[in-house]
Enzyme design. Structure first.
Site, PDB file in Angstrom:
ATOM      1  N   CYS A  28      97.885  15.591  12.467  1.00 54.70           N
ATOM      2  CA  CYS A  28      97.477  16.579  13.508  1.00 54.70           C
ATOM      3  C   CYS A  28      95.994  16.810  13.594  1.00 54.70           C
ATOM      4  O   CYS A  28      95.428  16.601  12.528  1.00 54.70           O
ATOM      5  CB  CYS A  28      98.444  17.686  13.692  1.00 54.70           C
ATOM      6  SG  CYS A  28      98.232  18.900  12.253  1.00 54.70           S
ATOM      7  N   CYS A  31      94.905  18.687  10.315  1.00 57.43           N
ATOM      8  CA  CYS A  31      94.572  17.760   9.327  1.00 57.43           C
ATOM      9  C   CYS A  31      93.404  17.255   9.393  1.00 57.43           C
ATOM     10  O   CYS A  31      92.651  17.387   8.288  1.00 57.43           O
ATOM     11  CB  CYS A  31      95.738  16.711   9.175  1.00 57.43           C
ATOM     12  SG  CYS A  31      97.363  17.170   9.218  1.00 57.43           S
ATOM     13  N   ASP A 455      80.711  -3.108  36.065  1.00 57.74           N
ATOM     14  CA  ASP A 455      80.324  -4.691  35.651  1.00 57.74           C
ATOM     15  C   ASP A 455      80.626  -5.287  36.795  1.00 57.74           C
ATOM     16  O   ASP A 455      81.520  -5.314  37.752  1.00 57.74           O
ATOM     17  CB  ASP A 455      81.300  -4.757  34.411  1.00 57.74           C
ATOM     18  CG  ASP A 455      80.905  -6.494  34.198  1.00 57.74           C
ATOM     19  OD1 ASP A 455      79.679  -6.727  34.004  1.00 57.74           O
ATOM     20  OD2 ASP A 455      81.836  -7.211  34.084  1.00 57.74           O
TER      21      ASP A 455
END
Length: 783
Positions: A28, A31, A455
């Site tokens: 998570c 962490c 593009d």
């Protein structure tokens, strides 16, 4: 290509290094924050950790050893190591064999855990919540089914909670683990010591607190519901994170694995990793150029569309540059290697994508902050409630009941389901509309973009070379007859322009017998054209030369083709110029309408293409786009995105080629065409499967609706906690009622999210309603 520890720029080499570590055990945002915080405490060390890739990019003084960095990460409760190099190919060029895929094994194990947990949990949830189905000794069956879930199904949460406890940290795993343990432990006490195990006992389902009846209640539905819901949510998150690495994997697969090298002893094949600057290697028709270099012998046409986005093939001969990763469409080439490894253009694109993916979103940073406050706050409230009631002289069972109720009622089921369920419903509905969205962060960014970089090749155009116009001379043969003769001659050529002409002829002449006559005396001049005899006529298909000698209206046709950025091809029959083909990449028929819809949604369109300026201006003129960037290399597109972002713009990029991958990953939002390359799709946040550019506008509308749903879900989840936690703390909610409230909040969140499955875009287009069919291509003819 696996990142390795690499030195900083020369000016800083003596003082600072950059090292990439693979970090394991992160689940998570909390962490991620803990790893960055631990590394940041070292003198002169700065770290950026990416949860999606599991990589930590660490800038550190040369005096700080890599072993110190690894030890610091391990001290935080995680694993760390240097990335493993890619396996070397075998001598014959085949990839080296490798062991089992640990990542796949872990995914299968988690999928198996979720499946078993669901099968065991559903009967417990039904029996606990439906009193009419509670048969004699039902509670013991529920206990037997719940025990494996609480112990084995929730084992990952327990293990991570204990690991965090050893390192003095609390995460969402801590709250889940405590909630499951408290609910199951209290239920076990109720069954064995509290009188709930009596045969014939039933447990009423009530949303209002009731007076105690001297029998402790069961909370097994909370013990199984918590791990079931959270495991399901994290499973979806893991799948989304795995997709983030698709761009780098696709780029790695684009590079050639082995190459034929000419030596004094003859020709032999070696792995590309052994190729050195100055080596000469061969590129046969259909093969990829192994690395950047210079053509020494041979002539051919190279397809650079995957690298530059340019649909027109590039003619190469001795002295011309050859780009690694491009495809040889013609004859045999001998190339002298000019750059290898990390110095090639393809490797630079790979690094751009990788560097862009190490960035952090605002959503991730917000999640770090919420995770750091929410869990300790709930734990503090629960302990405080227990101490208050015991200190006030309340019955110990009542004090424990209130503390457990706080843990259960605050369990983050609704909070955890708020985003994944809305995402699941939205992505399912989006898939029906031809829109694939990677995750909640993509939806959030899609809602807020104000500039969209488009593009050209494969995005606004079909991405395929085709005949866009055929003009025959006045008073000459019919255009169809000239087309047939040209196609018969071009069947002897593998050139992309020849394939475009023969393909157009097959569309006009569906009977293959009409194109059967074989060409005689066929000759091909590289860079000029082909010539041969068909049906007794000498036919030449070449590039036009002096326009003054051409009969009307052929000169005007050549100028018109060049003005539109297309290639003009002259067909001469028995020495007489008869027709001019305009060969190019045609606009998608829905391009103008799609760009207009984007403007109405408040987005500013920008055209960026690797094609020539004339072609780019012609396309921009058709679409009324005022800002054009032509002949843009991959790094130029990435720089354009950075410039727009520095101007305060929130940029989305739409592309389909490897040349767009870096810009797609760097942009606030990347949108890839489903017909594009795997590298572009892997780097993008949104992929358009539907061959309809109006899907971009539909995606924006879907994002706005989905984000509104997620905000409603989160508002309910937080509001639910703000109301129920105080009620539990003062004893107005026992754990059973807390579990019911928790389940009800989860059901409300899921129900609200499921409404997205019926969402329809305002003024849905016919293309969105009908089944996906082959894309159309606009072509026209004059005579």
């Amino acid at each position: 290509m696996t990142p390795q520890p690499r030195p900083a720029p020369a000016s800083q080499q003596a003082d600072e290094c950059t090292t990439t570590l693979t970090v394991g055990g992160m689940t998570c945002a909390a962490c991620v924050g803990r790893v960055e915080k631990k590394l940041g405490r070292l003198d002169g060390v700065a770290a950026s950790v990416n949860l999606a890739t599991g990589r930590a990019t660490v800038s550190h003084p040369a005096a700080v050893a890599v072993t110190d960095l690894i030890a610091t990460v391990e001290a935080a409760g995680f694993t760390a190591e240097l990335p493993e190099p890619d396996p070397e190919p075998e001598a014959d060029g085949r990839p080296a064999s490798s062991g089992p895929d640990d990542g796949d094994d872990a995914a299968r194990a988690e999928r198996h855990r979720l499946l078993v947990t669901a099968l065991l949990s559903l009967p417990v949830l039904v029996l606990s919540m439906v009193p009419g189905w509670q048969f004699r000794n039902w509670q013991w069956l529920c206990f037997v089914l719940a025990a494996p879930v609480a112990l084995w199904g929730a084992a990952p949460f327990h293990a991570r909670a204990l690991r965090g406890l050893r390192h003095g940290a609390a995460t969402m795993d801590t709250l889940v683990s405590l909630g499951v343990a408290a609910s199951f432990s209290w239920s076990a006490y109720a069954l064995f010591l509290g009188g709930a195990g009596t045969p014939g006992m039933t447990m009423p389902f009530s949303l209002l607190p009731t007076a105690g009846d001297g029998v402790a209640h069961l909370y097994l539905e909370a013990a199984v519901g918590v791990p079931l819901f959270v495991l399901a949510g994290r499973r979806m998150e893991a799948r989304a994170r795995h997709g983030t690495g698709a761009a780098l994997r696709a780029l790695a697969e684009l590079a050639a694995k082995d190459v034929a090298v000419r030596t004094a002893d003859g020709e032999r094949r070696i792995p590309v990793s052994r190729l050195r600057v100055g080596d000469r290697f061969l590129v046969r028709p259909g093969e990829r150029v192994a690395t950047d270099g210079t053509v020494v012998e041979g002539s051919s046409a190279l397809d650079l569309s995957l690298i530059t986005g340019e649909s027109r093939p590039v003619e190469v001969g001795p002295g011309a540059a050859a780009v690694g990763g491009s495809v040889n469409s013609g004859g045999l080439l001998e190339v002298r290697a000019g750059a290898v490894g990390a110095d090639t253009q393809l490797a630079r694109i790979t690094r751009l994508v990788e560097d862009a993916q190490t960035g952090k979103t605002k959503v991730q940073r917000l999640a770090d902050a919420v995770a750091a406050v929410f869990v300790p706050a709930v734990l503090t409230v629960s302990v405080t409630v227990l101490g208050f009631w015991l200190g006030a002289g309340a019955d110990p069972q009542a004090a424990v009941t209130a503390a457990v109720a706080v843990l259960v009622v605050a369990c983050p089921c609704a909070l955890g389901l708020a985003t994944p369920t809305a995402l699941l419903a939205a992505t399912g509905r989006g898939a029906q509309l031809g829109i694939l969205v990677r995750g909640p962060e993509a939806l959030e960014r899609l809602r807020h973009v104000d500039t969209i970089v488009l593009d050209k090749t494969g995005t606004l155009t079909t991405g395929q070379m085709g005949v866009t116009a055929l003009t025959a001379r006045s008073g000459g043969p019919d255009a169809t007859a000239v087309l047939r003769l040209a196609a018969v001659v071009e069947q002897g050529s593998e050139h992309p322009l020849a394939r475009a002409i023969t393909s157009h002829a097959r569309e006009r002449h569906p009977d293959p017998q009409q194109l059967l006559p074989l060409v005689k005396d066929f000759t091909a001049t590289p860079g000029h054209g082909v010539e041969g005899t068909a049906d007794g006529h000498r036919v030449a298909v070449t590039r036009p030369g002096d326009l003054d000698g051409l009969p009307a209206p052929l000169p005007e046709a050549v100028r018109s083709a060049e003005a539109d950025g297309h290639t003009a091809v002259l067909v001469t029959v028995d020495g007489t110029p008869e027709a001019v083909f305009a060969v190019g990449d045609a606009l998608r028929p829905d391009s103008y309408r799609a760009v207009d819809h984007l403007r109405r949604l408040g987005l500013r369109p920008v055209l960026a293409t690797g094609d020539r300026a004339a072609t780019a201006r012609a396309v921009a003129g058709h679409l009324a786009v005022t800002e054009v960037h032509a002949e843009a290399r991959p790094e130029d597109k990435a720089a354009l995105v950075r410039t727009l972002q520095e101007q305060g713009r929130r940029v989305a990029v739409v592309g389909d080629g490897v040349n767009d991958a870096a810009a797609l990953a760097l942009a606030d939002l990347g949108i890839a065409m489903g017909s594009g390359t795997d590298a572009a799709i892997g780097a993008a946040d949104v992929t358009l499967v539907r061959e309809d550019l109006q899907a971009i506008a539909d995606a924006v509308r879907l994002a706005r609706r989905t984000l509104g749903t997620i905000r409603t879900n989160l508002g309910w989840a937080f509001g639910y906690n703000l109301i129920t936690v105080p009620l539990a703390a003062v004893g107005l909610l026992n754990p059973m009622l807390a579990a019911a409230a928790m389940s009800a909040s989860s059901l409300l969140v899921v129900g609200n999210s499921l409404r997205l499955r019926a969402w329809r875009p305002r003024g849905a287009t016919a293309a969105a309603r009908r089944p996906h069919g082959p894309r159309a291509q606009t072509r026209w003819e004059t005579t």
